[in-house]
Design an enzyme around this catalytic site. Structure first.
Site, PDB file in Angstrom:
ATOM      1  N   LYS A 284     -20.042 -24.920 -30.086  1.00 14.38           N
ATOM      2  CA  LYS A 284     -19.866 -24.463 -31.465  1.00 14.38           C
ATOM      3  C   LYS A 284     -20.993 -24.990 -32.337  1.00 14.38           C
ATOM      4  O   LYS A 284     -21.592 -26.032 -32.080  1.00 14.38           O
ATOM      5  CB  LYS A 284     -18.513 -24.874 -32.034  1.00 14.38           C
ATOM      6  CG  LYS A 284     -18.340 -26.342 -32.347  1.00 14.38           C
ATOM      7  CD  LYS A 284     -16.981 -26.577 -33.011  1.00 14.38           C
ATOM      8  CE  LYS A 284     -16.727 -28.034 -33.303  1.00 14.38           C
ATOM      9  NZ  LYS A 284     -15.482 -28.231 -34.054  1.00 14.38           N
TER      10      LYS A 284
ATOM     11  N   SER B  80     -22.363  -7.682 -36.050  1.00 17.58           N
ATOM     12  CA  SER B  80     -22.773  -8.904 -35.373  1.00 17.58           C
ATOM     13  C   SER B  80     -23.087 -10.053 -36.312  1.00 17.58           C
ATOM     14  O   SER B  80     -22.906  -9.968 -37.521  1.00 17.58           O
ATOM     15  CB  SER B  80     -23.984  -8.661 -34.479  1.00 17.58           C
ATOM     16  OG  SER B  80     -25.115  -8.355 -35.277  1.00 17.58           O
TER      17      SER B  80
ATOM     18  N   TYR C 207     -20.399 -10.551 -32.123  1.00 20.14           N
ATOM     19  CA  TYR C 207     -21.332 -10.936 -31.064  1.00 20.14           C
ATOM     20  C   TYR C 207     -22.644 -11.386 -31.696  1.00 20.14           C
ATOM     21  O   TYR C 207     -22.951 -11.062 -32.840  1.00 20.14           O
ATOM     22  CB  TYR C 207     -21.560  -9.785 -30.083  1.00 20.14           C
ATOM     23  CG  TYR C 207     -22.164  -8.564 -30.726  1.00 20.14           C
ATOM     24  CD1 TYR C 207     -23.548  -8.379 -30.750  1.00 20.14           C
ATOM     25  CD2 TYR C 207     -21.364  -7.604 -31.340  1.00 20.14           C
ATOM     26  CE1 TYR C 207     -24.112  -7.270 -31.365  1.00 20.14           C
ATOM     27  CE2 TYR C 207     -21.922  -6.501 -31.949  1.00 20.14           C
ATOM     28  CZ  TYR C 207     -23.293  -6.341 -31.960  1.00 20.14           C
ATOM     29  OH  TYR C 207     -23.844  -5.248 -32.575  1.00 20.14           O
TER      30      TYR C 207
END
Length: 121
Positions: free
Chosen positions: A9, A25, A58
């Site tokens: 992360k 995205s 994404y």
């Protein structure tokens, strides 16, 4: 048995832009992606600290060193420039993999510079 676990992360990234007129995205600076071992096209979950929104998208490649975190398309409606977000990637591990499991946690400052990289939660 397999388990879906935190893979990596980017913690407390600052949104630098929100571009509604794009297909979709999140654009992430290449250096930040590499530090978190994230890949172009990888599914990530975005957690907006400012408003509590959680959504998936994404990754697309951002310019190295620019420190860009830009939400594109429909995701742009869920953030504002300056919001703090956590960008989370998950992976599926089997029990044997979990013996050496170490997620990558990249802590960022207010300008999206890397403060610290942790190999644990």
């Amino acid at each position: 048995m397999t388990m879906q676990m935190l893979y990596s992360k980017l913690h407390r990234a600052t949104v630098t832009d929100a571009n509604l007129n794009y297909v979709g995205s999140i654009t992430i600076d290449e250096e930040l992606m590499q530090a978190a071992k994230m890949r172009v096209g990888q599914k990530v979950e975005i957690l907006n600290i400012n408003n509590g929104e959680r959504f998936s998208t994404y990754i697309i490649l951002g310019e190295r060193g620019k420190r860009e975190i830009c939400l594109n398309g429909a995701a742009a409606r869920r953030v504002h420039k300056g919001d703090k977000v956590i960008i989370v990637a998950y992976a599926t591990y089997d029990e044997k993999d979990l013996e050496t499991y170490k997620p990558k946690v990249v802590l960022l400052d207010d300008d999206n510079n890397i403060d610290e990289i942790l190999d644990e939660i």
